[in-house]
Design an enzyme around this catalytic site. Structure first.
Site, PDB file in Angstrom:
ATOM      1  N   GLU A 175       0.827  -1.214   0.000  1.00 41.52           N
ATOM      2  CA  GLU A 175       0.000   0.000   0.000  1.00 41.52           C
ATOM      3  C   GLU A 175       0.860   1.262   0.000  1.00 41.52           C
ATOM      4  OE1 GLU A 175      -2.864  -0.581   3.125  1.00 41.52           O
ATOM      5  OE2 GLU A 175      -3.431  -2.545   2.332  1.00 41.52           O
ATOM      6  N   HIS A 377     -18.176  -9.143   5.948  1.00 37.27           N
ATOM      7  CA  HIS A 377     -16.763  -8.805   6.137  1.00 37.27           C
ATOM      8  C   HIS A 377     -16.187  -9.551   7.326  1.00 37.27           C
ATOM      9  CE1 HIS A 377     -13.697  -5.615   7.593  1.00 37.27           C
ATOM     10  NE2 HIS A 377     -13.176  -6.199   6.540  1.00 37.27           N
ATOM     11  N   GLU A 379     -12.796  -9.123   9.371  1.00 39.91           N
ATOM     12  CA  GLU A 379     -11.493  -8.486   9.632  1.00 39.91           C
ATOM     13  C   GLU A 379     -10.769  -9.346  10.663  1.00 39.91           C
ATOM     14  OE1 GLU A 379      -9.641  -5.621   8.482  1.00 39.91           O
ATOM     15  OE2 GLU A 379      -8.288  -6.887   9.645  1.00 39.91           O
ATOM     16  N   HIS A 464      -8.738  -8.171   1.343  1.00 45.94           N
ATOM     17  CA  HIS A 464      -7.939  -6.962   1.599  1.00 45.94           C
ATOM     18  C   HIS A 464      -6.694  -7.342   2.389  1.00 45.94           C
ATOM     19  CE1 HIS A 464     -10.381  -3.326   0.336  1.00 45.94           C
ATOM     20  NE2 HIS A 464     -10.860  -4.390  -0.281  1.00 45.94           N
ATOM     21  N   GLU A 465      -5.646  -6.523   2.222  1.00 49.78           N
ATOM     22  CA  GLU A 465      -4.323  -6.871   2.738  1.00 49.78           C
ATOM     23  C   GLU A 465      -3.975  -8.297   2.295  1.00 49.78           C
ATOM     24  OE1 GLU A 465      -6.297  -3.856   4.184  1.00 49.78           O
ATOM     25  OE2 GLU A 465      -6.795  -5.680   5.269  1.00 49.78           O
ATOM     26  N   GLU A 483      -7.514  -6.224  -2.721  1.00 51.69           N
ATOM     27  CA  GLU A 483      -6.893  -4.910  -2.612  1.00 51.69           C
ATOM     28  C   GLU A 483      -5.407  -5.078  -2.972  1.00 51.69           C
ATOM     29  OE1 GLU A 483      -7.056  -1.510   0.852  1.00 51.69           O
ATOM     30  OE2 GLU A 483      -6.226  -3.448   1.336  1.00 51.69           O
ATOM     31  N   GLU A 489      -9.281   4.305   0.078  1.00 52.96           N
ATOM     32  CA  GLU A 489      -9.360   4.597   1.517  1.00 52.96           C
ATOM     33  C   GLU A 489      -8.257   5.564   1.954  1.00 52.96           C
ATOM     34  OE1 GLU A 489      -8.988   0.683   3.238  1.00 52.96           O
ATOM     35  OE2 GLU A 489      -6.826   0.659   3.024  1.00 52.96           O
TER      36      GLU A 489
HETATM   37  C1  NOJ Z   1      -8.620  -2.086   5.637  1.00 51.62           C
HETATM   38  C2  NOJ Z   1      -9.426  -2.376   4.414  1.00 51.62           C
HETATM   39  O1  NOJ Z   1      -8.698  -2.076   3.245  1.00 51.62           O
HETATM   40  C3  NOJ Z   1     -10.699  -1.570   4.481  1.00 51.62           C
HETATM   41  O2  NOJ Z   1     -11.451  -1.753   3.309  1.00 51.62           O
HETATM   42  C4  NOJ Z   1     -11.464  -1.946   5.709  1.00 51.62           C
HETATM   43  O3  NOJ Z   1     -12.586  -1.118   5.823  1.00 51.62           O
HETATM   44  C5  NOJ Z   1     -10.625  -1.798   6.973  1.00 51.62           C
HETATM   45  N1  NOJ Z   1      -9.366  -2.453   6.814  1.00 51.62           N
HETATM   46  C6  NOJ Z   1     -11.314  -2.380   8.184  1.00 51.62           C
HETATM   47  O4  NOJ Z   1     -11.361  -3.768   8.067  1.00 51.62           O
HETATM   48 CA    CA Z   2      -6.172  -1.793   3.153  1.00 52.42          CA
END
Ligand code: NOJ
Ligand code: CA
Length: 681
Positions: A175, A377, A379, A464-465, A483, A489
């Site tokens: 990133e 989602h 995380e 993501h990540e 991503e 973001e």
């Molecule tokens: C990073 C992600 O790229 C983003 O899309 C997400 O909202 C946040 N982390 C929280 O999980």
């Molecule tokens: Ca991210």
């Protein structure tokens, strides 16, 4: 789905040769690319690549060093070679192009060392580049710990200031902004790394089919020699194998032009065909999200007065989506674990328990009733052990609620550790906590496990990540998008992305695969004109990005209220397709501008996106790529005096009928762009 549409000649020649005079060539079917392989006086292997008789890679190294068994690098004997050719077309369940041509020549060189261990060095030469890999086939029955893969790319003739690269081993993974420099200034880079030679040849180095192996970064070894460096595990070892193993393909995409790199299918062609029994359930689509509100600080992931993921808010979004021809809703913050500092909550996230203000039964049945798909989602905050323990439960829970799309996230908490400790709580053999890079073999295997386990429940992924894409979407088409970029973001809470950022991505990161950049924001001054948190594009460019930055799940990232204010502009997003019969890069220059046209599958509608960097420019759009017939074009371009810096909002909307003889000139503002929908008349 691996439809073999045509199967032309398959030619196989088996040749044996003596250990002397060991030099072999393989050329691309059009004979423009040639790879030569030869041995030196230590009998190690080297290769060299030319394109149109221009040497693009000088003698470069091959071989592997191990920590626990003898190296495979010197005293090698070429035992036999096999040649093979293919020319066939296969069909993708979804993608930028429905049909992909796989036309290549292949050379498999069987090499033996003094211990009688055997490795096949396999090369495939396509018209758009080369892939090669090592297959450790005999004599590697036990444990093999790789210390170094010696593969190098000895760059010949790179043009000054024409290498685009992304520094590796940094806290936030991929990133970052791309660097543009001369070759000598490259330190250590992720792939794809893209450069231009002084003759104007465009080249990109990357890898394909990264499975159960550490990913590689490129380290500058000096004097134009770029060395492949495998990302180490916490203990410094590179990649560990039990029994025979193969490396990913090392890829070199080669083209006369910048746009040729984008239209290359090399990475997909080097991956194995689809392994999923049925792919009908894998749907592309546009989605909105309970998401941007959190990033710009209007909502929170944690419980409180501005909680984003409440039942009522989800239902409000679902209704808006159903009314406006969007397909899905991303919901973040719906589960237990977000309270407090979520970045540190890796160990406490629960993936099958909604938080108290979110009624999953109600939301999922309302979504079903309204024909809206949910993208739930997960995380992990980089805590892989916690996620792996719950993976079955998490995916079962989604399956039970009829959810077919999952966004995962691996934001890592470095906790003072010099690396971004993505896998932050993994105990080593002595029980101490150890930290792993995102890009090492263990994390590769974790991401693969997530793909396979989610596929079993008919769940498709937006990661993501992530680890960088390497074309696995061909083998596992539920691995849809990701991503792995400095995305939208960053415009919400950092100094943001400069206007040229998205004119570099198609020629670098995106050569590897689809990108969840999350474009489509209309209120680019969401915190007011003077705030440094802003989006450095015009509104027309936000539309264009939805075409240019390919993602099978394409986000329209803004809040419903901002779309309601500009329903005339929003019409482009409502009309936009997400699954393509064909994509054509019309023109482009790395870091300056790019124009892409895509034909929607089944409808025959076309969509065009064009973007520029900070420089305004006019583009002569020639519609000769269109098939026969007339199309109703709606053109969304930068309005009068628009520019990203002082006047990003004006969008001109005009209509006209076009066909393949039409030509129009479109002005793009500084930081601007244009989007066109072409509906068959
Ligand atoms: C990073 C992600 O790229 C983003 O899309 C997400 O909202 C946040 N982390 C929280 O999980
Ligand atoms: Ca991210």
């Amino acid at each position: 789905m691996t439809n073999l549409l045509r199967n032309f000649a398959i030619l196989m020649v088996i040749m044996s040769c003596s250990a002397n005079n060991n030099s072999f060539d393989i050329t691309s079917p059009d004979e423009r690319i040639k790879l030569s392989i030869f041995q030196d006086n230590k009998n190690s292997l080297h290769y060299l690549i030319s394109f149109n008789n221009e040497i693009i890679l000088d003698a470069s190294n091959l071989g592997i060093e191990f920590t626990n068994i003898p190296d495979f690098k010197n005293n090698l004997k070429i035992v036999s070679i096999k040649r093979n050719s293919n020319d066939y077309t296969w069909e993708q369940p979804w993608g930028e192009n429905r049909f992909i041509n796989d036309i290549h020549n292949e050379l498999a060189i069987l090499v033996k060392d003094k211990l009688n261990r055997e490795v096949i060095f396999r090369i495939k030469a396509f018209n758009d580049g080369i892939g090669f890999r090592y297959e450790f086939n005999k004599g590697f029955d036990g444990k093999s710990v790789i210390e170094n893969e010696l593969t190098s790319f000895n760059i010949a003739n790179a043009k000054d200031d024409s290498v685009w690269w992304l520094e590796a081993y940094k806290k936030d993974r991929y990133e970052y902004r791309y660097n543009q420099s001369s070759l000598s200034e490259v330190s250590v880079s992720h792939t794809p790394l893209t450069y231009i030679t002084s003759n104007g040849t465009h080249i990109s180095l990357h890898e394909a089919a990264l499975l159960d192996y550490s990913s590689y970064v490129i380290r500058n070894g000096g004097t134009n020699n770029l060395e492949l460096e495998l990302v180490p595990a916490y203990d410094g070892t590179k990649s560990t194998h039990y029994g025979n193993f193969i490396t990913p393909w090392r890829t070199i995409q080669i083209s006369d032009t910048a746009k040729g790199l984008i239209d290359s299918s090399l990475i997909l062609n080097l991956n194995e065909p689809n392994k999923l029994e049925n792919t009908d359930w894998i749907k592309t689509g546009k989605y909105m999200g309970i998401w941007w509100g959190m990033h710009i600080g209007e909502n929170t992931w944690s419980t409180g007065p501005n909680l984003g993921a409440s039942t009522a808010e989800a239902i409000r979004y679902i209704d808006f989506i159903a009314e406006n021809n969007i397909d899905g809703l991303l919901i973040e913050g719906w589960n237990i674990g977000w309270d407090g500092n979520w970045i540190e909550n890796g160990p406490i996230f629960k993936f099958n328990k909604p938080q108290p203000f979110f009624d999953m039964d109600k939301v999922s049945s309302h979504a079903k009733k309204m024909g809206v798909s949910l993208i739930m989602h997960n995380e992990t905050s980089g805590h892989v052990p916690n996620y792996e323990l719950q993976m079955d439960d998490a995916y079962d829970y989604l399956e039970k609620h009829g959810v077919h799309h999952l966004k995962t996230g691996y934001v890592g908490f470095s906790n003072g550790y010099p690396f971004n400790g993505i896998e932050k709580a993994r105990p080593n053999e002595s029980g101490d906590l150890v930290y792993e890079w995102n890009h090492g073999q263990r994390m590769i295997n974790h991401y693969t496990k997530s793909i396979i386990e989610s596929a079993k429940r008919k769940i498709a992924l937006n990661v993501h990540e992530p680890i960088k894409p390497t074309g696995l979407r061909r083998t596992y088409p539920n691995m849809m998008t990701r991503e792995g970029v400095r995305g939208q973001e960053y415009n919400a809470w950092s100094d943001g992305n400069d206007p040229q950022h998205t004119t570099i991505l198609p020629f670098t990161r995106m050569l590897a695969g689809p990108l969840d950049f999350t474009p489509g924001v209309f209120d680019v001054w969401f915190k007011g004109e003077d705030d440094s948190s802003r989006i450095r594009t015009t509104v027309a460019k936000q539309l264009a990005l939805m075409v240019v930055l390919y993602s099978p799940l394409q986000m329209a990232a803004d809040l419903p209220r901002n779309y309601l204010k500009r329903m005339d502009v929003f019409k482009f997003i409502k009309d936009l397709g997400t699954d393509w019969e064909k994509s054509i890069t019309l023109d482009g220059k790395i870091g300056d501008y790019i124009v892409i046209a895509r034909e929607e599958k089944h409808t025959g509608s076309w969509f065009i996106g064009g973007i520029t960097d900070e420089n305004q420019r006019s583009y002569d759009l020639d519609f000769s790529f269109l098939p026969e017939g007339n199309f109703q074009a709606t053109i969304y371009s930068d309005g009068d005096n628009a520019n990203w810096e002082y006047n990003p909002f004006p969008v001109n909307i005009s209509g006209q009928s076009v066909n393949s003889n039409s030509k129009i000139t479109i002005d793009m503002a500084s930081g601007g762009g244009f989007a066109i929908s072409l509906i068959k008349e």
